[in-house]
Structure formats: C-alpha cells, structure tokens
Write a protein that holds these residues in place. Structure first.
Motif, PDB file in Angstrom:
ATOM      1  N   ALA A 110      47.510  40.036  25.457  1.00 29.37           N
ATOM      2  CA  ALA A 110      47.306  40.146  26.897  1.00 29.37           C
ATOM      3  C   ALA A 110      48.475  39.518  27.647  1.00 29.37           C
ATOM      4  CB  ALA A 110      45.999  39.489  27.310  1.00 29.37           C
ATOM      5  N   ASP A 111      49.031  40.291  28.612  1.00 27.04           N
ATOM      6  CA  ASP A 111      50.115  39.771  29.439  1.00 27.04           C
ATOM      7  C   ASP A 111      49.561  39.020  30.647  1.00 27.04           C
ATOM      8  OD1 ASP A 111      53.082  39.775  29.990  1.00 27.04           O
ATOM      9  OD2 ASP A 111      52.355  40.696  31.848  1.00 27.04           O
ATOM     10  N   GLU A 112      48.385  39.410  31.120  1.00 32.29           N
ATOM     11  CA  GLU A 112      47.729  38.720  32.230  1.00 32.29           C
ATOM     12  C   GLU A 112      46.251  39.051  32.167  1.00 32.29           C
ATOM     13  OE1 GLU A 112      47.092  36.280  34.155  1.00 32.29           O
ATOM     14  OE2 GLU A 112      49.023  36.447  35.215  1.00 32.29           O
ATOM     15  N   LEU A 113      45.419  38.183  32.751  1.00 29.46           N
ATOM     16  CA  LEU A 113      43.985  38.470  32.826  1.00 29.46           C
ATOM     17  C   LEU A 113      43.477  38.083  34.214  1.00 29.46           C
ATOM     18  CD1 LEU A 113      42.040  35.708  32.620  1.00 29.46           C
ATOM     19  CD2 LEU A 113      42.865  35.747  30.269  1.00 29.46           C
ATOM     20  N   PHE A 114      42.445  38.823  34.685  1.00 26.16           N
ATOM     21  CA  PHE A 114      41.846  38.580  35.993  1.00 26.16           C
ATOM     22  C   PHE A 114      40.342  38.415  35.794  1.00 26.16           C
ATOM     23  CE2 PHE A 114      45.706  40.923  36.873  1.00 26.16           C
ATOM     24  CZ  PHE A 114      46.245  40.255  37.969  1.00 26.16           C
ATOM     25  N   LEU A 115      39.748  37.522  36.588  1.00 22.45           N
ATOM     26  CA  LEU A 115      38.304  37.340  36.626  1.00 22.45           C
ATOM     27  C   LEU A 115      37.822  37.738  38.019  1.00 22.45           C
ATOM     28  CD1 LEU A 115      35.584  36.349  35.561  1.00 22.45           C
ATOM     29  CD2 LEU A 115      36.257  34.020  36.265  1.00 22.45           C
ATOM     30  N   PHE A 116      36.914  38.738  38.086  1.00 19.75           N
ATOM     31  CA  PHE A 116      36.435  39.248  39.372  1.00 19.75           C
ATOM     32  C   PHE A 116      34.915  39.159  39.392  1.00 19.75           C
ATOM     33  CE2 PHE A 116      34.858  42.864  41.905  1.00 19.75           C
ATOM     34  CZ  PHE A 116      35.379  42.514  43.134  1.00 19.75           C
ATOM     35  N   PHE A 117      34.381  38.579  40.480  1.00 19.26           N
ATOM     36  CA  PHE A 117      32.944  38.522  40.697  1.00 19.26           C
ATOM     37  C   PHE A 117      32.588  39.665  41.641  1.00 19.26           C
ATOM     38  CE2 PHE A 117      34.191  34.196  39.711  1.00 19.26           C
ATOM     39  CZ  PHE A 117      33.301  33.891  38.678  1.00 19.26           C
TER      40      PHE A 117
ATOM     41  N   TYR B  66      27.571  40.759  36.374  1.00 23.76           N
ATOM     42  CA  TYR B  66      27.873  40.048  37.615  1.00 23.76           C
ATOM     43  C   TYR B  66      29.375  40.003  37.899  1.00 23.76           C
ATOM     44  CZ  TYR B  66      29.353  36.039  34.827  1.00 23.76           C
ATOM     45  OH  TYR B  66      29.996  35.199  33.941  1.00 23.76           O
ATOM     46  N   GLY B  67      30.186  40.458  36.946  1.00 19.30           N
ATOM     47  CA  GLY B  67      31.621  40.413  37.169  1.00 19.30           C
ATOM     48  C   GLY B  67      32.363  41.254  36.148  1.00 19.30           C
ATOM     49  N   THR B  68      33.682  41.227  36.250  1.00 16.60           N
ATOM     50  CA  THR B  68      34.536  42.008  35.355  1.00 16.60           C
ATOM     51  C   THR B  68      35.766  41.178  35.003  1.00 16.60           C
ATOM     52  OG1 THR B  68      33.832  44.070  36.406  1.00 16.60           O
ATOM     53  CG2 THR B  68      35.820  44.150  35.049  1.00 16.60           C
ATOM     54  N   VAL B  69      36.127  41.214  33.726  1.00 12.61           N
ATOM     55  CA  VAL B  69      37.380  40.608  33.279  1.00 12.61           C
ATOM     56  C   VAL B  69      38.357  41.752  32.995  1.00 12.61           C
ATOM     57  CG1 VAL B  69      38.536  39.185  31.564  1.00 12.61           C
ATOM     58  CG2 VAL B  69      36.215  38.616  32.283  1.00 12.61           C
ATOM     59  N   MET B  70      39.510  41.706  33.629  1.00 10.04           N
ATOM     60  CA  MET B  70      40.517  42.749  33.438  1.00 10.04           C
ATOM     61  C   MET B  70      41.738  42.139  32.747  1.00 10.04           C
ATOM     62  SD  MET B  70      42.332  45.392  36.118  1.00 10.04           S
ATOM     63  CE  MET B  70      43.269  44.172  37.013  1.00 10.04           C
ATOM     64  N   PHE B  71      42.144  42.750  31.635  1.00 10.96           N
ATOM     65  CA  PHE B  71      43.320  42.324  30.897  1.00 10.96           C
ATOM     66  C   PHE B  71      44.432  43.343  31.115  1.00 10.96           C
ATOM     67  CE2 PHE B  71      39.614  40.823  28.580  1.00 10.96           C
ATOM     68  CZ  PHE B  71      39.907  39.481  28.375  1.00 10.96           C
TER      69      PHE B  71
END
Length: 764
Positions: free
Chosen positions: A108-115, A190-195
């Motif tokens: 993974a080059d970056e990851l995001f946590l979205f609620f 409840y959320g999404t993790v995007m890599f």
C-alpha cells in the motif's frame, strides 16, 4: 629454516592422489552431465518461469489479504473510532496509528479511513476534507463525486483497475484503489478503508522474481478486466488481451503482434489471473547461451581440475607443514631433518607425551574424586583408570577421610606438607594385602584415601577387624613420617569399587563425628551406629545418617538409594497406618532439617505435597524428587562458590603477578584451598595452567613497557617479578623469534640502543 615444499615427496604424493581421485572421475562425468543437461534444460526453464510467476502471485495475494486484515484491525482499533479521530486531542494518536498501519503494509502506498456520512477523511498524512480527491488525488476516470459515493455505499471489498492519478505539481502515478467496507462482513458498514496501490509495485515485483525477464506482464480480475500491466514498450491489441485471459494455467506458445511468444499463466484463489509473455527468441536464447557456456566449461575441466587438485593438495599439506614447523621449533635436537615430515611430527608427539605424563597426577586425582562422589561412571573406563595407574583388583574396598586440626600442617611452606601429600598418594601394605590411593579433597585441610584389600573370609566381624588393622597401620605410618596426628572417619567395607561413593558418604559422616572429639580420634561408621540411640523406629540409623550426608554432598544416587532402603524396610515390617505416617515424617523431617542447615529453606513449602500420599510407592517418588531438588541446589551452590572463589583468585593474580613470591603454594595458602585442587580447577577455569598464566601476564607487561618506555631491559624484567634475566631473554626469543631489544627496535620508534648492550651483558 622452512621446509622446502618443492622438494617434498609427501606434497607430490598428495598432488598426484588428488589428480587421480578428482580429475579423472570428473572428466568422465562431464560427458553424461552435458548430455542430460541439454535435454532437460528447456523444460526446466519453462517450469522455472511457472514457479517464479506462482511465487509472485502468492506474494501479491498475501499482500492483498494483508490489506483486508489491516482493514479488519482498523475497524477494531479503539484509537480509530469516530470519536477519537475527531477529538482535538486524540486525533493525533489516530493519525499516528494510521501511519503505523501504512508502514506495516508491503504494497500500500497510502491508506484512507472514511466514516460514512462524514465530510472529513483521515489518512497517515492527517485529517483532510473530501476535496483531497480533487486537489491532491485526482483520478483520470473516477471523478470525486463517484469516489465519495463509492466510499459511502461500497458493500463488499472492491478493487479498481490502475489508472493515472494527478497528485499535483504535474506528478502522475498509475494506481489501483482497493476499497474495504468496515466492519468486515457486516451488513451495515459504518465506514470504508481505501488503499492506494502503485501499479509498478505489483508489476515490478513480478519482474524482479522473473530473472532476466523482458516482456508483457498483466494481472486480470475475475471478470477479465486488466487491473495492472507492464508492457515494457510492446503494444498489444484488445483481442490479444482477451486471448491471454482465456488461457488455461500453465505454459503456452502464442502469436502476438506477428511474433511468437512464450506465455505463462497462473490463477489465484481470489479469481485473479497472472500472465507473462515474452518473445520466444528471448526465452530460448538462454538455452543456446547456456549450451555454449557449458561446452566451454567442460573443455576447460582438465586444466581447472589439475589446478584444483594442486590447491587441495597444498591445503591438505598445509596443516602438516604447520605441524612440522611447530615440531622443529619445539624439539631440542639439532640433528639434520629426516626425509619424511611425519617423522618430525612423531618425535614432537613423543616429547608432548612426556609432558602429558607431568599432568597425569592431576588427572588421577580427578578420576579418584569422581569415583568418590559418583561411584562407577561411564567416563571412567577400566582402561582409562589403568592408564592413570589406578587399579582396583582387590575383593573389598572402603574409604577413609582424615584431617589435622593444626592448620599450619597445610601451609604451603610447611616442611611436613610435601611429605604427607607424597606419602598418601599411593600406599601399599603387603602384610595386610592392602593398597591405598590418597588425594586432597576440595575442602580445605582434608584428605581422602581409597583402600582396597584382599581377604578370603566372608565373615563380617573378620572383615571389619581386618579393616581396623589396616586403618591403624595407615595412621601409624602417617604419624611416624609426618609427626601429625589426624582426625579420621572410616566408611563401611564393600565388595565392589562401584560402591565407593557410599563408603565415602559414610566416611564423611564418621569424619564429622570424629572432628568433634578432637585431634587423633578415629570414628568408624559401623561403630557410630551402635554408639547412638536408635530413635528412628523401623528406619535404621545408618540409613538416616547416610541420607543426611548424601544430601550434604549433593550425591543424589546415594540419597535415592537410602530412601528406597528405608521404605523397603517399612514394607517388610508392615506397621500400622498411624505409625507408618509418623515414621515417614521422621524421614521427611531429617531431609528438611538437612536442607535448612544447607541454607535451602524454600523446600519447607513442599510439606503438604509430600505428606499427601496414599501408598509407599507414591511417598518414595515424592521423597526422591525432594532429594533430587536438594542435591541439585547443593551442586549449584558449590559450583557457584567455586567459580566465585576462582574469580577472586584470578583477580588477585592479575593485581600481584609482579610479586617475586607469587606461587602456587602461596595462593593455595592465602585462599585456604588444596594446591592440587587449585591447580586443576584453575586450568579448567582459565584454559592454561598457573605457571603459563603468570608467564603470559609478565610477558605482556614486558612487551608493553618495551614499546611505551625507554627503561633498561633489566629494570623492566625485574619490575614484572622475573629475577633471572638471561633465562627470561631466552624464553622471550623462543616465543617471539627475536630478543627483547630487537622487538623494541622492530615495533617502537623510540627504541633505546642500550637494551642490546644489556642483553649482551646478561647473555655473557
């Protein structure tokens, strides 16, 4: 003068042997190896590519699986709840946690946590608005609205094919987006993790595993959509892309862009397909290249084999050459060397054998001490004992322990010390048919003697009377020769030398009673029993006494035997249950009291465990286990004390090695240990004997002062505690090859020329 290797017949013999053994079979094998290699190399290369691509597939699949596991851990991480990520104080910890998750990911080059429903998104870089996907991460075909919609609605893990991502400042990267709803497998995420995964991370991984690979690399999802690709400058039509996806796993030959390609295809468990395609000319050129190299290598095998044989022969001869030089430097003869190097080595071994004879007394004392403590052991074979001059051919054996209250008798400088040690080392009493071996014990001021004698009668009283006569004769002999009257303890007589450890335990017990009566008293273990009241009911007094002494000595074998003997007696008497428990408590109290005297107090906590028994067999197991624990701690304590004492001795030597009067005897006297025991244990601890250690310390100090001072040589040698200057110079030259003055000139820029004059004066 070094041995001339070129004239060595032994080296020539080794060389010819290696040529015959190594070169001839190798030449024969090359023909068969070449034929087999050419036939199998083609299929091996194809299978190797399949295996390598499978390896790359496994690594990528594990990486994707790792992203899913990371998303799962994020969903259960208390630091990454909606409350803590939005909190002004805890948000920093949340960002740091995301950074750690990113750092642990391999792809993974970056990851995001979205609620979901939020207007903020969190990454390892911090908290940002959703416009980050228009300012910093702008996808080529995935606009910001669709991206946010997918973040809010994606029901299952979803991966988007690689596309160009504008990261600002005209920086473009081809990236895949992998969306994982959290909590995983939940119907209401409840959320999404995007890599974000760099496409080159996947394709370069495949290229690095496929060595010397230059061709197409494609990764398909289960619907045939290309997720990632690396074309290496080649072009491919959509039809060919579809054709590559439909191939079965394995190796194939396919026409792409009017050129024959070798294609490898593998499928993963998640439905992805990995495909590599390289021009066949490149694929099979390696076979042609390897064939050429193989022919060249085999054509040179004769030359290489001959050189290798010479090198191996030289290496084989090198240890012999070193031994030869060592033999020549160690031998005292000046005769011309014999024709074979092995003769020199044999002569040196003969000299070393004579030196070993000087160490034999220490080995003999160690062997006798092992027999006293452990009886028969596998390491002390009959042949080994006979080589040390220890022979047990008599019919009966017993052990004597003796000591003198007058400690001056054990002073290293006392005139009576050497005679008594020499006297008791081995004594023969032909009139009694007896032979005795004596040795110093580790305990200060204490000796032990192993006595064997022959007697035809098996009557116990007759044997004991004969034993008492022998003891009296030995005491008289020692007293007449040394004017010393010892306190003596004597063990019982046994008909096998393998039971000497029991007699030693008994002699030690009797000796403890004897020293209470003062100098000149003699106590026999069998009489000691009759002199004491038997308060142990059905447990014989001698059993309890030997049990106590075996625990003190750390002799588990004897302790276990005494416990077994005591309980076997109880089995024969069959007392009432209440009385049986009282008697068993008598054994247990004896063991606990002994442990307390030895400073082992924690075993008192084992009383409830030991006393809860249903059968005598169970009690025997528990008492034996307790005895093993006590004996083990006694041994550990003894070894610790011995190691600590030897550390003190070594420290004392390091501080006083320049003392002229420093000697084995003076140190033995200062630390109240026997000289033979000290000499033996010092060598085990340090690795060299006492005199070698002192010489090395003084030698190191002399060389240091030669290099760092301008003092005359005589003064330096005198300061380090060596009075015989000429002898020191000869030993110095023998060890270093040069005189001290020459050593100073070779290694120091501040040499004093007067040293050579001093050496000439001392040599004359």
């Amino acid at each position: 003068m070094k041995w001339n290797h070129f004239k060595s017949k032994l080296l020539l013999k080794y060389t010819l042997s290696y040529i015959a053994i190594f070169l001839i079979p190798l030449v024969i094998l090359t023909f068969f190896i070449y034929q087999n290699a050419v036939n199998t190399l083609r299929s091996e290369i194809e299978q190797s590519n399949v295996n390598q691509l499978t390896q790359a597939k496994t690594i990528i699949d594990n990486g994707i699986k790792g992203l899913q596991e990371t998303a799962s851990r994020i969903s259960y991480d208390e630091q990454l709840t909606s409350y803590r990520t939005h909190h002004p104080y805890y948000s920093l910890e949340a960002i740091d946690a995301l950074f750690q998750y990113k750092a642990t990911s391999s792809i993974a080059d970056e990851l995001f946590l979205f609620f979901r429903g939020d207007d903020q998104i969190f990454s390892s870089r911090g908290q940002e608005n959703l416009d980050v996907f228009t300012n910093h991460y702008r996808f080529q075909t995935w606009d910001a609205e669709d991206l946010i919609w997918d973040l809010n609605t994606v029901p299952i893990p979803q991966i988007r094919p690689a596309e160009q991502v504008d990261q600002g400042s005209r920086s473009y990267e081809s990236m895949l987006a992998y969306l994982v709803p959290i909590t995983p497998n939940s119907t209401t995420p409840y959320g999404t993790v995007m890599f974000l995964i760099n496409e080159s991370s996947l394709t370069n991984l495949i290229d690095s595993i496929l060595s010397d690979y230059h061709g197409l690399t494609l990764i398909y999802d289960d619907n045939g959509q290309v997720l990632a690709a690396n074309y290496h400058g080649e072009t491919i039509t959509p039809e060919n892309v579809t054709a590559l996806f439909t191939l079965q796993p394995g190796t194939h030959s396919l026409m792409l862009n009017h050129e024959q390609h070798s294609v490898v295809s593998v499928k993963s468990d998640n439905g992805w397909t990995y495909v590599t395609a390289m021009p066949s000319s490149q694929f099979f050129s390696r076979i042609v290249h390897i064939q050429t190299v193989f022919v060249l290598i085999f054509s040179m095998v004769v030359v290489i084999g001959t050189i290798l044989a010479m090198i191996l022969a030289r290496r084989q001869y090198h240890p012999i050459s070193d031994l030869l030089e060592f033999a020549k430097s160690s031998t005292s003869t000046e005769a011309s060397p014999p024709g074979n190097e092995l003769e020199w080595i044999k002569n040196t071994l003969r000299e070393f054998s004579q030196r070993v004879d000087l160490q034999e007394p220490y080995a003999r004392d160690h062997a006798l001490l092992v027999m006293l403590k452990h009886g028969h052991t596998e390491e002390l074979t009959r042949e080994f004992k006979e080589k040390l001059g220890i022979r047990f051919h008599e019919s009966h054996y017993f052990v004597i322990c003796m000591s003198w209250e007058n400690k001056d008798a054990y002073d290293a400088e006392h005139p009576d010390r050497e005679p008594v040690l020499h006297l008791v080392s081995e004594i023969s009493l032909p009139s009694y048919g007896a032979h005795a071996y004596g040795l110093e014990l580790p305990q200060p001021n204490q000796l032990a003697m192993i006595v064997g004698f022959d007697i035809t009668s098996d009557d116990t009283d007759t044997v004991n009377e004969h034993m008492e006569s022998i003891v009296g004769a030995l005491i008289t002999l020692v007293a007449d020769e040394t004017d010393l009257t010892p306190a003596v303890g004597v063990g019982k007589v046994y008909d096998s030398s393998e039971q000497l450890n029991q007699s030693y335990i008994e002699a030690s017990t009797a000796f403890e009673a004897s020293i209470l009566h003062g100098e000149g008293s003699v106590t026999f273990f069998n009489k000691l029993l009759s002199e004491t009241s038997d308060s142990s009911f059905w447990v014989p007094k001698d059993v309890l006494l030997k049990l106590v002494q075996s625990l003190k000595q750390g002799s588990y074998d004897v302790a276990a035997q005494m416990i077994s003997t005591a309980l076997n007696n109880l089995k024969e008497e069959k007392p009432a249950v209440a009385l049986l428990r009282c008697i068993c408590f008598d054994i247990l109290n004896t063991m606990l009291k002994t442990a307390s005297e030895l400073g082992i107090h924690h075993v008192i906590h084992q009383i409830p465990q030991v006393t809860s028994f249903e059968t005598l067999e169970e009690l025997e197991r528990k008492l034996t286990s307790l005895a093993a624990q006590i004996c083990e701690e006694v041994k550990d304590k003894s070894e610790t004390e011995e190691s600590s004492l030897m550390d003190q001795v070594v420290e004392y030597i390091d501080e006083n090695y320049t003392d002229y009067d420093l000697s084995l005897g003076s140190i033995s006297s200062k630390f109240s240990i026997s000289s033979s025991y000290f000499s033996r244990y010092f060598k085990e601890k340090v690795g060299i004997n006492f005199s070698q250690y002192i010489w090395q310390k003084r030698m190191d100090e002399v060389t240091r002062q030669l290099l760092h001072t301008e003092d005359p040589l005589k003064d330096i040698i005198t300061r380090v505690g060596y009075l015989d200057t000429p002898n020191f110079i000869r030993k110095f030259k023998k060890e270093t090859g040069v005189t001290p003055g020459q050593y100073r000139k070779l290694h120091s820029a501040n040499a004093v020329s007067g040293d050579d004059e001093d050496e000439e004066d001392t040599d004359s």
